[in-house]
Motif scaffolding. Structure first.
Motif, PDB file in Angstrom:
ATOM      1  N   LYS A   1       0.820  -1.208   0.000  1.00 48.07           N
ATOM      2  CA  LYS A   1       0.000   0.000   0.000  1.00 48.07           C
ATOM      3  C   LYS A   1       0.861   1.268   0.000  1.00 48.07           C
ATOM      4  N   ILE A   2       0.336   2.296  -0.669  1.00 47.90           N
ATOM      5  CA  ILE A   2       0.866   3.657  -0.549  1.00 47.90           C
ATOM      6  C   ILE A   2      -0.234   4.483   0.108  1.00 47.90           C
ATOM      7  N   LEU A   3       0.078   5.078   1.257  1.00 44.47           N
ATOM      8  CA  LEU A   3      -0.892   5.860   2.016  1.00 44.47           C
ATOM      9  C   LEU A   3      -0.649   7.345   1.809  1.00 44.47           C
ATOM     10  N   VAL A   4      -1.690   8.139   2.026  1.00 45.95           N
ATOM     11  CA  VAL A   4      -1.595   9.591   1.898  1.00 45.95           C
ATOM     12  C   VAL A   4      -1.749  10.218   3.277  1.00 45.95           C
ATOM     13  N   LEU A   5      -0.767  11.046   3.656  1.00 46.20           N
ATOM     14  CA  LEU A   5      -0.859  11.854   4.859  1.00 46.20           C
ATOM     15  C   LEU A   5      -1.208  13.268   4.421  1.00 46.20           C
ATOM     16  N   GLU A   6      -2.396  13.723   4.785  1.00 45.39           N
ATOM     17  CA  GLU A   6      -2.861  15.044   4.366  1.00 45.39           C
ATOM     18  C   GLU A   6      -3.432  15.782   5.564  1.00 45.39           C
ATOM     19  N   ASN A   7      -2.945  17.016   5.764  1.00 45.65           N
ATOM     20  CA  ASN A   7      -3.408  17.852   6.875  1.00 45.65           C
ATOM     21  C   ASN A   7      -3.287  17.140   8.223  1.00 45.65           C
ATOM     22  N   GLY A   8      -2.216  16.361   8.360  1.00 47.60           N
ATOM     23  CA  GLY A   8      -1.940  15.720   9.637  1.00 47.60           C
ATOM     24  C   GLY A   8      -2.638  14.392   9.850  1.00 47.60           C
ATOM     25  N   PHE A   9      -3.376  13.906   8.875  1.00 44.93           N
ATOM     26  CA  PHE A   9      -4.113  12.647   9.041  1.00 44.93           C
ATOM     27  C   PHE A   9      -3.818  11.703   7.880  1.00 44.93           C
ATOM     28  N   VAL A  10      -3.718  10.419   8.197  1.00 49.57           N
ATOM     29  CA  VAL A  10      -3.582   9.397   7.160  1.00 49.57           C
ATOM     30  C   VAL A  10      -4.977   9.068   6.635  1.00 49.57           C
ATOM     31  N   LEU A  11      -5.153   9.233   5.330  1.00 55.03           N
ATOM     32  CA  LEU A  11      -6.459   8.963   4.743  1.00 55.03           C
ATOM     33  C   LEU A  11      -6.790   7.479   4.819  1.00 55.03           C
ATOM     34  N   GLU A  12      -8.080   7.205   4.996  1.00 54.64           N
ATOM     35  CA  GLU A  12      -8.510   5.815   5.184  1.00 54.64           C
ATOM     36  C   GLU A  12      -8.236   4.966   3.955  1.00 54.64           C
ATOM     37  N   GLU A  13      -8.502   5.497   2.773  1.00 58.27           N
ATOM     38  CA  GLU A  13      -8.291   4.752   1.545  1.00 58.27           C
ATOM     39  C   GLU A  13      -6.867   4.964   1.048  1.00 58.27           C
ATOM     40  N   PRO A  14      -6.156   3.885   0.723  1.00 56.87           N
ATOM     41  CA  PRO A  14      -4.791   4.056   0.221  1.00 56.87           C
ATOM     42  C   PRO A  14      -4.773   4.712  -1.154  1.00 56.87           C
ATOM     43  N   PHE A  15      -3.685   5.368  -1.450  1.00 54.67           N
ATOM     44  CA  PHE A  15      -3.470   5.953  -2.777  1.00 54.67           C
ATOM     45  C   PHE A  15      -3.374   4.844  -3.819  1.00 54.67           C
ATOM     46  N   LEU A  16      -2.701   3.747  -3.438  1.00 54.33           N
ATOM     47  CA  LEU A  16      -2.564   2.578  -4.310  1.00 54.33           C
ATOM     48  C   LEU A  16      -2.389   1.354  -3.431  1.00 54.33           C
ATOM     49  N   ASN A  17      -2.929   0.239  -3.880  1.00 53.98           N
ATOM     50  CA  ASN A  17      -2.766  -1.037  -3.175  1.00 53.98           C
ATOM     51  C   ASN A  17      -2.471  -2.122  -4.207  1.00 53.98           C
ATOM     52  N   ILE A  18      -1.223  -2.621  -4.212  1.00 51.46           N
ATOM     53  CA  ILE A  18      -0.851  -3.705  -5.143  1.00 51.46           C
ATOM     54  C   ILE A  18      -0.496  -4.969  -4.362  1.00 51.46           C
ATOM     55  N   GLY A  19      -1.115  -5.138  -3.202  1.00 52.49           N
ATOM     56  CA  GLY A  19      -0.808  -6.295  -2.374  1.00 52.49           C
ATOM     57  C   GLY A  19      -0.987  -7.621  -3.069  1.00 52.49           C
ATOM     58  N   ASN A  20      -1.872  -7.683  -4.072  1.00 50.37           N
ATOM     59  CA  ASN A  20      -2.108  -8.935  -4.791  1.00 50.37           C
ATOM     60  C   ASN A  20      -1.058  -9.214  -5.854  1.00 50.37           C
ATOM     61  N   LYS A  21      -0.102  -8.281  -6.070  1.00 48.83           N
ATOM     62  CA  LYS A  21       0.900  -8.455  -7.116  1.00 48.83           C
ATOM     63  C   LYS A  21       2.294  -8.761  -6.588  1.00 48.83           C
ATOM     64  N   ILE A  22       2.472  -8.681  -5.295  1.00 49.75           N
ATOM     65  CA  ILE A  22       3.836  -8.700  -4.774  1.00 49.75           C
ATOM     66  C   ILE A  22       4.128  -9.939  -3.936  1.00 49.75           C
ATOM     67  N   ALA A  23       5.430 -10.187  -3.766  1.00 51.98           N
ATOM     68  CA  ALA A  23       5.911 -11.236  -2.873  1.00 51.98           C
ATOM     69  C   ALA A  23       6.472 -10.588  -1.619  1.00 51.98           C
ATOM     70  N   THR A  24       6.184 -11.190  -0.482  1.00 53.96           N
ATOM     71  CA  THR A  24       6.742 -10.726   0.791  1.00 53.96           C
ATOM     72  C   THR A  24       7.301 -11.893   1.595  1.00 53.96           C
ATOM     73  N   ARG A  25       7.638 -12.996   0.893  1.00 59.72           N
ATOM     74  CA  ARG A  25       8.129 -14.185   1.592  1.00 59.72           C
ATOM     75  C   ARG A  25       9.410 -13.882   2.362  1.00 59.72           C
ATOM     76  N   ASN A  26      10.291 -13.134   1.741  1.00 56.87           N
ATOM     77  CA  ASN A  26      11.512 -12.710   2.407  1.00 56.87           C
ATOM     78  C   ASN A  26      11.294 -11.295   2.920  1.00 56.87           C
ATOM     79  N   SER A  27      11.898 -10.970   4.068  1.00 59.36           N
ATOM     80  CA  SER A  27      11.657  -9.671   4.698  1.00 59.36           C
ATOM     81  C   SER A  27      12.204  -8.506   3.898  1.00 59.36           C
ATOM     82  N   GLU A  28      13.005  -8.778   2.858  1.00 57.46           N
ATOM     83  CA  GLU A  28      13.523  -7.703   2.022  1.00 57.46           C
ATOM     84  C   GLU A  28      12.784  -7.595   0.695  1.00 57.46           C
ATOM     85  N   GLN A  29      11.664  -8.297   0.588  1.00 56.11           N
ATOM     86  CA  GLN A  29      10.803  -8.209  -0.586  1.00 56.11           C
ATOM     87  C   GLN A  29       9.576  -7.372  -0.264  1.00 56.11           C
ATOM     88  N   GLY A  30       8.843  -6.989  -1.300  1.00 62.21           N
ATOM     89  CA  GLY A  30       7.612  -6.244  -1.116  1.00 62.21           C
ATOM     90  C   GLY A  30       7.585  -5.013  -1.995  1.00 62.21           C
TER      91      GLY A  30
END
Length: 424
Positions: free
Chosen positions: A109-138
Motif C-alpha cells: 500500500k501507498i498511504l496519503v498523509l494530508e493535513n496531519g491525518f492518514v487517509l482511510e483509503e490508500p493511494f494505491l494497493n498492489i498487495g495482490n501483485k507482490i511477494a513478501t516471503r523474504n523480509s527484504e521483498q515487497g
C-alpha cells in the motif's frame, strides 16, 4: 505481540548478511573524519557543472548551502506524525504543492498523509501483485515524476509474485488521492537469484532522469560477483529517461556504458543501496550502502559527476579490502563516511536538511542505522568530510524522507510510526 512479531522481522530486514560473528561493540569517537572521495577524474568543465542547478520545486530558503558546524541535537526531537502503519518503508512527496506526504508500506500500500491525518483509503494497493516471503521483498520504493502536477505519473519498485524486481509506472486517477490501479506500465524486470539485497530506492536527479538502486542479488559475500559485472543490473545504480519518445523508456546518450547490452547502468560496485537521495539544492548524490561483516558506508558523488563511478563492492567493504583486488587502472570511489558493526549493523541512507525551521541544520546530511537507532550528521568542512553522532534513538530506522518544504521525516519499522524532526 504484534510489536514483538514485527520486531523480529525487523531484525532481519535490511541487515547485513554475515558469515562471521559481529565484532565486540565499541563506540567510535563522536566525530570521525574521512578524506574527500576521489574527484580527479572530473574534467574542469564537469567540475564547473557541479554548481547548484536551479531548484525544480519551491525556491531555496535564504540560507547558506551548508552550515560549517554540527547543530546541538539536544534542541530538537522526533515528533510522532502518524502511527498504526504497517511496515512503513519509504516516504515521498509529489512536488505538487499539495503538502501531502506519501508513505510506502512493504505489504503493497501507498498511504496519503494530508493535513496531519492518514487517509482511510490508500493511494494505491498492489498487495495482490507482490511477494513478501523474504523480509527484504515487497513494495520497496516510490518516485514521483518531476512534472507530476501536470501528467500524474509516478513510479514504483516492487517484488513480483516470483520475488523478482519490477519497475513500473502508474498514473493518478481523477481523484487526486487515488491512483488508477489499472494504469500500470511495467518496463524493467530484473531476475533476483536470492530473496535479499533487492535495493528498492528510486529518485529523479536534477537532470530529470530516473535513478534506480539495485542490490547485488543477495545471499552473502556477492557469490556471483554481480557488484562488478556489467552484464547484470544487480549491484548497480541505473539511469533512464522516462520521457523518451522511444517507449517504454530511453537511455541517456551520456550514460557511461552505452556500448554494452546493459546501457542503463550509471554506477556499479554497490552491495545493497538502502536509500539514496539527491540534495534538492545542489544536486549532489548520497548513497547509503549496507555492508557485509563489519562496515557500513555512505557514498557521495557531486552534482555533474560523469557516470561510471565504481563504489568498490566486493573488492572493498567500506574502505577496507574484502575480496581480491581490482584490475590495474580501476578507480574505486571511497566512501565519505563509514562505521563498524560496534555502532550498528545496517545503514539507512538519509537526506539533506533543506527546511527553514531549523537554520542551524541547513545543508546537514542525516543518516542512521536500522539496528541500533543511532543517527549521525555528515558535513564537508574545509574540504574534509566529518561525521558526528547526533542521537541515540529507540527506532528501527527503515527510511528517511522529506516534505516539499524540506523538513525531515523517518519511519520506525518497530513501532510502525512516522516521525518528523522538530524543535523542542
Amino acid at each position: 505481540m504484534k510489536k514483538l512479531i514485527f520486531g523480529l522481522i525487523a531484525v532481519i530486514l535490511l541487515t547485513a548478511c554475515s558469515s562471521r560473528p559481529a565484532p565486540t561493540p565499541q563506540l567510535a569517537p563522536d566525530i570521525a573524519t574521512l578524506p574527500p572521495s576521489p574527484t580527479e577524474a572530473l574534467s574542469p568543465e564537469l567540475k564547473a557543472e557541479s554548481a547548484a542547478p536551479e531548484p525544480t520545486a519551491e525556491p531555496a530558503p535564504e540560507a547558506p548551502p551548508s552550515v560549517s558546524t554540527f547543530p546541538d541535537a539536544a534542541e530538537v526531537q522526533w515528533e510522532v506524525v502518524a502511527n498504526g502503519l504497517d511496515q512503513p518503508l519509504d516516504i515521498q512527496h509529489a512536488g505538487d504543492n499539495s503538502g501531502r506526504i506519501f508513505i510506502v508500506e512493504r505489504g503493497g500500500k501507498i498511504l496519503v498523509l494530508e493535513n496531519g491525518f492518514v487517509l482511510e483509503e490508500p493511494f494505491l494497493n498492489i498487495g495482490n501483485k507482490i511477494a513478501t516471503r523474504n523480509s527484504e521483498q515487497g513494495l520497496l520504493g516510490l518516485a514521483f515524476h518531476p512534472d507530476y502536477a501536470e501528467n500524474g505519473y509516478f513510479f514504483i519498485n516492487y517484488s513480483d509474485r516470483n520475488g523478482d524486481t519490477v519497475i513500473a509506472r502508474y498514473q493518478v486517477s481523477g481523484n487526486p488521492n487515488q491512483a488508477n490501479p489499472d494504469s500500470e506500465t511495467a518496463f524493467i524486470h530484473v531476475d533476483q537469484p536470492f530473496g535479499n539485497h533487492n535495493g528498492g530506492g528510486m529518485a529523479f536527479g536534477p537532470d530529470g532522469f530516473l535513478y534506480i538502486g539495485l542490490g547485488d542479488g543477495g545471499s552473502a559475500n556477492d557469490p556471483r560477483g554481480n557488484g562488478q559485472n556489467l552484464n547484470t543490473y544487480l549491484g548497480k545504480l541505473l539511469r533512464i529517461s522516462v520521457d523518451s519518445t522511444e517507449p517504454p523508456y530511453g537511455v541517456p546518450a551520456d550514460n557511461p556504458f552505452n556500448d554494452i547490452q546493459r546501457s542503463e547502468i550509471w554506477a556499479l560496485g554497490l552491495r545493497n543501496p538502502w536509500r539514496f537521495s539527491f540534495d534538492s539544492l545542489t544536486g549532489d548524490l548520497y548513497i547509503g550502502d549496507v555492508g557485509q561483516n563489519q562496515w557500513e558506508e555512505i557514498d557521495f558523488l557531486p552534482a555533474g559527476s560523469p557516470g561510471g563511478a565504481n563504489f568498490g563492492w566486493n573488492y572493498r567493504e567500506g574502505q577496507h579490502p574484502f575480496s581480491g583486488e581490482p584490475p590495474a587502472g580501476t578507480e574505486l570511489i571511497a566512501p565519505v563516511a563509514e562505521y563498524d558493526h560496534g555502532q550498528g549493523c545496517s545503514v539507512t541512507g538519509g537526506v539533506i536538511y533543506r527546511g527553514t525551521e531549523l537554520p542551524e541544520w541547513q545543508g546537514l546530511y542525516l543518516y542512521g542505522d536500522f539496528c541500533s537507532g543511532r543517527i549521525w550528521g555528515l558535513l564537508q568542512i574545509d574540504g574534509i568530510w566529518q561525521t558526528q553522532k547526533l542521537m541515540e534513538a529507540d527506532f528501527s530506522i527503515a527510511s528517511f524522507g522529506q516534505d516539499q518544504a524540506g523538513n525531515i521525516y523517518l519511519t520506525d519499522y518497530s513501532t510502525e510510526s512516522l516521525y518528523r524532526l522538530v524543535r523542542k
